[in-house]
Scaffold this active site. Structure first.
Site, PDB file in Angstrom:
ATOM      1  N   GLU A   1       0.831  -1.207   0.000  1.00  0.00           N
ATOM      2  CA  GLU A   1       0.000   0.000   0.000  1.00  0.00           C
ATOM      3  C   GLU A   1       0.863   1.254   0.000  1.00  0.00           C
ATOM      4  O   GLU A   1       0.516   2.261  -0.618  1.00  0.00           O
ATOM      5  CB  GLU A   1      -0.935   0.023   1.221  1.00  0.00           C
ATOM      6  CG  GLU A   1      -1.924  -1.131   1.297  1.00  0.00           C
ATOM      7  CD  GLU A   1      -3.024  -1.070   0.238  1.00  0.00           C
ATOM      8  OE1 GLU A   1      -3.053  -0.116  -0.552  1.00  0.00           O
ATOM      9  OE2 GLU A   1      -3.840  -2.009   0.212  1.00  0.00           O
TER      10      GLU A   1
ATOM     11  N   ARG B   1       0.437   3.734  -3.239  1.00  0.00           N
ATOM     12  CA  ARG B   1      -0.228   5.015  -2.946  1.00  0.00           C
ATOM     13  C   ARG B   1       0.774   6.156  -2.766  1.00  0.00           C
ATOM     14  O   ARG B   1       0.698   7.173  -3.448  1.00  0.00           O
ATOM     15  CB  ARG B   1      -1.094   4.888  -1.687  1.00  0.00           C
ATOM     16  CG  ARG B   1      -2.212   3.879  -1.847  1.00  0.00           C
ATOM     17  CD  ARG B   1      -3.115   3.825  -0.633  1.00  0.00           C
ATOM     18  NE  ARG B   1      -3.939   2.628  -0.660  1.00  0.00           N
ATOM     19  CZ  ARG B   1      -5.226   2.586  -0.364  1.00  0.00           C
ATOM     20  NH1 ARG B   1      -5.865   3.667  -0.009  1.00  0.00           N
ATOM     21  NH2 ARG B   1      -5.898   1.459  -0.398  1.00  0.00           N
TER      22      ARG B   1
ATOM     23  N   ASP C   1      -4.873  -9.447  -8.585  1.00  0.00           N
ATOM     24  CA  ASP C   1      -5.194  -8.488  -9.660  1.00  0.00           C
ATOM     25  C   ASP C   1      -4.009  -7.744 -10.288  1.00  0.00           C
ATOM     26  O   ASP C   1      -3.651  -7.958 -11.452  1.00  0.00           O
ATOM     27  CB  ASP C   1      -6.257  -7.487  -9.172  1.00  0.00           C
ATOM     28  CG  ASP C   1      -6.002  -6.934  -7.757  1.00  0.00           C
ATOM     29  OD1 ASP C   1      -4.911  -7.173  -7.215  1.00  0.00           O
ATOM     30  OD2 ASP C   1      -6.893  -6.253  -7.206  1.00  0.00           O
TER      31      ASP C   1
ATOM     32  N   GLU D   1     -12.652   0.450 -10.236  1.00  0.00           N
ATOM     33  CA  GLU D   1     -12.293  -0.476 -11.335  1.00  0.00           C
ATOM     34  C   GLU D   1     -13.218  -0.414 -12.554  1.00  0.00           C
ATOM     35  O   GLU D   1     -12.742  -0.464 -13.698  1.00  0.00           O
ATOM     36  CB  GLU D   1     -12.206  -1.915 -10.810  1.00  0.00           C
ATOM     37  CG  GLU D   1     -11.022  -2.190  -9.883  1.00  0.00           C
ATOM     38  CD  GLU D   1     -11.229  -1.690  -8.453  1.00  0.00           C
ATOM     39  OE1 GLU D   1     -12.390  -1.355  -8.101  1.00  0.00           O
ATOM     40  OE2 GLU D   1     -10.242  -1.598  -7.700  1.00  0.00           O
TER      41      GLU D   1
HETATM   42  C1  DMJ Z   1      -6.787   0.323  -5.084  1.00  0.00           C
HETATM   43  O1  DMJ Z   1      -6.158   0.662  -3.899  1.00  0.00           O
HETATM   44  C2  DMJ Z   1      -5.813  -0.267  -6.026  1.00  0.00           C
HETATM   45  O2  DMJ Z   1      -6.348  -0.172  -7.299  1.00  0.00           O
HETATM   46  C3  DMJ Z   1      -5.484  -1.697  -5.733  1.00  0.00           C
HETATM   47  O3  DMJ Z   1      -4.660  -2.292  -6.726  1.00  0.00           O
HETATM   48  C4  DMJ Z   1      -6.715  -2.549  -5.586  1.00  0.00           C
HETATM   49  N1  DMJ Z   1      -7.890  -1.767  -5.567  1.00  0.00           N
HETATM   50  C5  DMJ Z   1      -7.951  -0.584  -4.782  1.00  0.00           C
HETATM   51  C6  DMJ Z   1      -9.258   0.146  -4.975  1.00  0.00           C
HETATM   52  O4  DMJ Z   1     -10.335  -0.672  -5.147  1.00  0.00           O
END
Ligand code: DMJ
Length: 583
Positions: free
Chosen positions: A171, A175, A302, A473
């Protein structure tokens, strides 16, 4: 014989027409009737049977704006604005409102408590919303806000806050580091690069926290100790691998070899695994072996898949591109399925080879990724017949994502649903191809009307997690589909969702998640996630933007929607970092 230049004909369309007609008549005569010509008419005709018959491609499904059956007070969207510029402006206003609320009520906490005001710390307590919002402010031309945020950021030392002793690696990378790097790339402000380098260095010990070189779950910032139980903890595939874009771009900017080496070691482990069907387990041991038998492109896997394609797009990494092609083909082959009644195309996870029939909102990034791949990969690697499957998959999946919003009372999408199932999509596609229904719409691509009936049989799915977390998404995929197809329907769908957000998720101080999208929402939840400003509002703004501020052939979005500029390694960098010429 002199050449008649087009320009000599002047600019009158009539002269051009007459000229074109003459050329056509003369060349037809030469080709078909002249005995002295080398290729005779019969020679010419004999070539024709050798050409394979070209079936007409299936038509693109016609777009009809859906009519919404209103149940009680349920959400019915307004028609799209006359000018998209107006929609863009409304999104900018929404961002400004959310940002002002955060700054006034929550800073220096990480995220805003949207209902009661004040803030909470979820990601280190360094004010994550600040970092996640920087590039959105730049893109939206909120320059005063941007420069104010820069001042706040310049003082940050990335030390543990009282509430948060360990920084979660993944994270913090996507971020904070992603936000700093993107804002630097857009604005050129040196302080952002300086802070990115500081943070990148402080997070590096994560890679020493496991035997394999996978990054540990978290790092203690003042001493580099890695997070609780990191040696024994299972690694999450997406978390371990989604640091490639950020660290490699940081290596490019700083020239620091260790940034490149540490993250490339992670890719080596991934490539060495060579799963036979191109799908990777979502949990790994810390010594770099696949552990679970759960295969998904939703939570925990993902962005692992996302970063294969994006490493190629960002810096031309051919090995990652090869892995993307293998994995994408196998996702399409094995994880894409259709429902029996509405023939909805969806992507599921599987345990061993058994489908779970779960379709997560998080997986709605996949249609955008497939569209981006089909749009950018060379024909030699993704020939047109195959690219067509990728594009169909993108269209059909994005439509199902949209329907999960449009079907619901609030017009907002649930976090997870369980689908009724009629088998693998590709089996349906092959059966459809065999029946030579080539002028009909492929399975999974018919655009069914939204249904406001909540029962499983009518909808063909059951909502299992009804919260809308302000996630990006679906809108992310609409943005990429709009950019790659030019079809305005993706804008219109984004516009519907934006209106539902405005209607139900807006609070006194900002925006909050909706706990149950199928019930009249009495009040939103008391949290505004930073990705709402980083991703959801940014993708909406870019979806409605006509000026192409962030062109897809120049920028690559990290998984938190922070755009990074495409680059090439120089021969010197290749030598210093040990990047083989084929990478
Ligand atoms: C985000 O923090 C990022 O896109 C992460 O890869 C997974 N999804 C969340 C938001 O849904």
């Amino acid at each position: 014989m002199g050449v008649v230049h087009w320009n000599y004909l002047g600019h009158r369309p009539r002269s051009r027409w007459i000229f074109t007609l003459c050329i056509f008549v003369v060349s037809s005569w030469v080709l078909f009737f002249s005995p002295s010509i080398l290729v005779t008419r019969s020679d010419f005709l004999s070539i024709l049977p050798a050409l394979p018959p070209r079936p007409l491609p299936p038509p693109i499904p016609a777009y009809h704006r859906p009519t919404f059956e209103s149940v009680g007070e349920s959400f019915v969207p307004d028609p799209p604005p006359v000018k998209w510029e107006d929609a863009k402006k409304q999104v900018r206003d929404a961002f400004k409102f959310a940002w002002d609320g955060y700054l006034k009520e929550a800073h220096p906490f990480d995220e805003l408590r949207a209902i009661h005001g004040g803030g909470n710390n979820k990601f280190n307590g360094w004010g994550v919303t600040l970092y996640d919002s920087l590039d959105t402010m730049w893109i939206m031309d909120l320059k005063d806000e941007f420069h104010h945020a820069l001042q706040l950021i310049s003082k940050q030392e990335f030390l543990p806050s009282t509430a948060w002793t360990f920084a979660p690696f993944f994270e913090t990378v996507i971020r904070y580091l992603g936000g700093l790097l993107s804002a630097y790339a857009l604005s050129g402000e040196q302080i952002l690069l300086y802070q990115a380098d500081q943070l990148g260095t402080k997070l590096l010990p994560a890679f020493n926290g496991t035997k394999s070189g996978f990054p540990a779950y978290s790092v203690q910032m003042e001493n580099g100790k890695t997070g609780p139980n990191s040696i024994y903890r299972m690694m999450v595939f997406a978390e371990a691998t989604s640091c490639q874009l950020e660290y490699k771009y940081l290596a490019k900017l700083t020239g620091r070899k260790e940034y490149y080496e540490k993250v490339e070691r992670v890719m080596d482990i991934v490539y060495e695994t060579k799963p036979k069907d191109g799908l990777f387990a979502d949990k790994w041991t810390s010594d770099g072996r696949e552990f679970s038998n759960h295969y998904t492109i939703g939570a925990s896997a993902d962005s692992g898949y996302e970063y294969f394609l994006k490493q190629w797009l960002l810096m031309g990494d051919i090995k990652a591109r090869g892995q993307y092609l293998i994995s994408a083909d196998n996702i399409i082959e094995n994880l894409l399925r259709v429902t029996p009644e509405r023939e909805l195309l969806y992507v599921t996870s599987q345990v061993k080879a058994d489908p779970t029939y779960t379709f997560e909102h998080l997986a709605c990034f996949l249609p955008g990724l497939l569209a981006l791949g089909a749009h950018t990969l060379p024909i030699s690697l993704l020939p047109p017949e195959k690219a067509e499957y990728h594009k169909w998959a993108a269209e059909g999946l994005a439509y199902t994502c949209y329907l999960t919003y449009a079907d619901s009372w609030s017009g907002l999408g649930p976090d997870s649903v369980k689908m009724n199932d009629a088998g693998r999509w590709m089996d349906h596609v092959r059966a459809w191809e065999k029946n030579k229904k080539l002028r009909t719409i492929p399975p999974g691509l018919k655009e069914r009307s939204p249904l406001r009936k909540t029962d499983r049989n009518a909808r063909d799915y059951l909502v299992t997690q009804p919260t809308y977390y302000l996630r990006p998404e679906a809108i992310e995929s609409f943005f990429i589909l709009y950019k790659t197809t030019g079809n305005v329907k993706w804008r219109e769908r984004g516009w519907e969702i934006f209106q539902a957000i405005q209607k139900y998720a807006k609070t006194k101080h900002g925006y909050g998640s909706i706990s149950n999208v199928n019930l009249p929402p009495h009040f939103p939840l008391d949290n505004m996630p930073s990705f709402f400003l980083a991703e959801t509002l940014k993708y909406l703004y870019l979806l409605f933007d006509d000026t192409d501020i962030i062109p897809l052939d120049k920028w690559v979005f990290n998984t938190e929607a922070h755009p990074l500029p495409m680059f090439e390694w120089t021969p010197e960098e290749r030598e210093r970092f040990g990047i083989p010429s084929e990478l």
